[in-house]
Design an enzyme around this catalytic site. Structure first.
Site, PDB file in Angstrom:
ATOM      1  N   CYS A   1     112.448  35.150  10.171  1.00 32.01           N
ATOM      2  CA  CYS A   1     113.062  35.014   8.848  1.00 32.01           C
ATOM      3  C   CYS A   1     112.117  34.201   7.978  1.00 32.01           C
ATOM      4  CB  CYS A   1     114.428  34.335   8.958  1.00 32.01           C
ATOM      5  SG  CYS A   1     115.259  34.112   7.376  1.00 32.01           S
TER       6      CYS A   1
ATOM      7  N   GLN B   1     104.691  31.908  -7.442  1.00 21.92           N
ATOM      8  CA  GLN B   1     103.631  30.915  -7.588  1.00 21.92           C
ATOM      9  C   GLN B   1     102.631  30.967  -6.439  1.00 21.92           C
ATOM     10  OE1 GLN B   1     105.116  26.953  -8.548  1.00 21.92           O
ATOM     11  NE2 GLN B   1     107.013  27.814  -9.360  1.00 21.92           N
TER      12      GLN B   1
ATOM     13  N   TYR C   1     103.365  30.788  -3.132  1.00 24.18           N
ATOM     14  CA  TYR C   1     103.779  30.094  -1.912  1.00 24.18           C
ATOM     15  C   TYR C   1     104.240  31.078  -0.840  1.00 24.18           C
ATOM     16  CZ  TYR C   1     103.560  25.720  -4.533  1.00 24.18           C
ATOM     17  OH  TYR C   1     103.119  24.651  -5.255  1.00 24.18           O
TER      18      TYR C   1
ATOM     19  N   GLU D   1     109.681  40.569  11.832  1.00 23.51           N
ATOM     20  CA  GLU D   1     110.865  41.243  12.372  1.00 23.51           C
ATOM     21  C   GLU D   1     111.566  42.024  11.276  1.00 23.51           C
ATOM     22  OE1 GLU D   1     115.044  39.935  14.564  1.00 23.51           O
ATOM     23  OE2 GLU D   1     113.315  38.593  14.619  1.00 23.51           O
TER      24      GLU D   1
END
Length: 551
Positions: free
Chosen positions: A415, A425, A427, A449
């Site tokens: 996840c 931005q 990240y 996954e």
């Protein structure tokens, strides 16, 4: 005691009321039936005064209880006024709806389970959260009441009558549009030029957009500022003269359509808007609007607004509790080991088994912004890599990804989430790059996954495209092997092939698959990377991490 004369139309224990049939009652009942009728009448009279008797037949007892008990609202509470009583409830006129067939078959409404109707799904104790709203009217103009901001006319600076007028206008426009399309489709060909109707409509739209005012006047600006200061976030900002009338009308249509879809879902019971849905959270310096439902405890979920500590992720009910908590909270960064640091960016490795509460709170927070997430409380088999940005107050949560400690399918991400205030931005790409960096250190080939969320799929495709184009840019040989690309980049060969196909860089020729080096795509990527710079990249030299052994 003299026998009381029976009044026509009165009900008995063995027959329904005769008001509906209009026929005189039959009096040729046997003597035994007469005695049973007398005893039933006496029992019913005693039930009206006292319900302590247990000798009455079940059907008579149900009638007595229904006569004596006050009517109920759809929520199960006694109504506070006459306006709260639902006169269209099945209990209101059950005797009048009995037909002759129901008498013969014995299927009296009093003996059948009550069926839930759409009007009963409205909770009349609920109110619209907009201050000063009486919950009357609906943005779509098709409903008499609303209980959410999405359907509130007052929130959208409209009245209920205006919404009804707009709904009629939209229906007329839709009918005209559908009739015109049917007429055009009848004579349409596969590659047909725009019709005269479409050309006229396009010219009309262009003309309407040209008529837009170049800017707001001082009076309009003052009016908008006064509206904002008076109502704040409890009302929608004034939208007139901000764009053309045509675009504003399109926006209003989209709002009405979205409100209608939400109303259908609420009536079907798929969402319970306003009861167990967290709308916003206070997180550090930000107030974030949530996207999806998260299974927080019911006493917190029904508040609609949650206050979360940005360091320990504990959730609270009010700002006062949050302020008191922040005064004594000793956490300034996530628990676990700091495995990466470059500048203000750090990554902490948090074990779900050692820091169970923190990881559970992190999963609950992430579910507010992820649709496909199913992991909430079983966090022990996972490692969480939390990225933060540091300042003088502490390490602020930017995003995270989780991975299984022992993945048989070599998934390097279970996840992944970037907090909304840090999206767009760079990240998200840093988190993906960091997950593949760990796979390189482990000497494995990794893949995320499935299923991926919509934003996750976009981010991964962008990352795979960038990795392949960088590899092509630096490659000086003549033959390219997908296996070699996979070993060097730690990207799964399946993901490499799908990316090459989307870039049209994979061709089947003479029984072989050839990788085409498209110089135009490589040049475009290099120009964008030079313009963007290297501010948001992962430095492999700043990683201080060894693969964990076992669990």
């Amino acid at each position: 005691m003299p026998r009381r004369k029976r009044v026509p139309g009165s009900s008995s224990d063995c027959t329904a009321d005769s008001d509906e049939s209009g026929e005189p009652e039959k009096t040729d009942c046997p003597v035994g039936d007469t005695n049973q009728r007398n005893s039933a009448r006496m029992t019913r009279a005693s039930l009206r005064h006292s319900q302590s008797s247990q000798d009455a037949p079940p059907d008579v007892k149900q009638v007595a209880e229904r006569d004596e008990s006050p009517p109920r609202t759809p929520t199960g509470n006694a109504p506070s006024s006459e306006s709260d009583i639902d006169i269209s409830s099945p209990n209101a006129s059950h005797d009048e709806s009995v037909t002759k067939e129901q008498k013969d078959s014995g299927s009296h409404p009093a003996h059948r389970p009550k069926r839930r109707r759409f009007h009963e799904s409205y909770n009349f104790n609920m109110k619209c959260p907009t201050p000063g709203c009486n919950s009357l009217g609906h943005l779509t103009g098709k409903h008499e009441r609303h209980f959410a901001i999405s359907g509130c006319p007052l929130y959208h600076n409209l009245s209920a009558d205006e919404c009804k007028v707009k709904a009629i206008e939209r229906e007329k426009q839709e009918e005209e549009r559908s009739q015109g399309q049917n007429e055009e489709n009848r004579h349409a060909t596969r590659h047909q030029a725009p019709t005269q109707r479409q050309v006229r409509y396009k010219d009309k739209v262009i003309e309407m957009r040209k008529r837009r005012d170049p800017g707001l006047t001082i009076e309009q600006k003052d009016k908008y500022m006064e509206h904002r200061q008076m109502h704040g976030t409890t009302r929608e900002p004034l939208l007139e003269n901000i764009t053309s009338d045509y675009d504003l009308e399109l926006f209003r249509k989209a709002q009405a359509r979205a409100s209608e879809d939400l109303e259908k879902l609420r009536l079907q019971g798929q969402i319970t808007e306003g009861s167990n849905m967290i709308k916003t959270i206070f997180f550090g310096r930000y107030e974030l609007e949530t996207w999806y439902h998260s299974p927080y405890p019911e006493e917190y979920a029904r508040l609609g607004r949650l206050y979360v500590c940005e360091f320990c992720l504990k959730y609270m009910k009010s700002q006062t509790i949050l302020r008191r908590h922040m005064a004594k909270c000793v956490w300034k960064h996530p628990p676990g080991d700091e495995v990466y640091r470059k500048g203000a960016i750090s990554v902490f490795e948090v074990d779900g088994k050692k820091n169970k509460i923190y990881c559970q709170n992190l999963c609950l927070l992430a579910k507010l912004f992820l649709d496909h997430k199913t992991l909430y409380y079983d966090v022990e088999p996972f490692l969480f890599y939390v990225m933060t940005e540091a300042d003088n107050t502490g390490c602020h949560l930017v995003g995270y990804f989780s991975k299984e400690k022992n993945s048989f399918l070599n998934y390097n991400v279970s996840c992944i989430l970037t907090m909304p205030q840090y999206m767009r931005q760079g990240y998200g790409k840093m988190l993906i790059d960091f997950s593949y960096l760990l796979s390189k250190v482990e000497e494995k080939v990794g893949s995320p996954e499935r299923p991926l969320s919509d934003l996750g799929l976009i981010s991964y495709r962008s990352y795979w495209k960038e990795v392949l184009l960088r590899y092509m840019y630096n490659f000086k040989g003549k033959e390219i092997s997908i296996k070699e690309i996979s070993q060097e980049t730690a990207v799964n060969p399946v993901d490499i092939v799908s990316t090459l196909q989307s870039l049209q860089m994979l061709k089947y020729w003479k029984g072989k698959h050839l990788v085409l080096k498209r110089q135009d795509l490589i040049d475009d990527w290099k120009a964008k990377e030079t313009k963007r710079g290297n501010s948001k990249t992962i430095d492999p030299g700043s990683l201080k991490w060894t693969p964990p052994k076992g669990t």
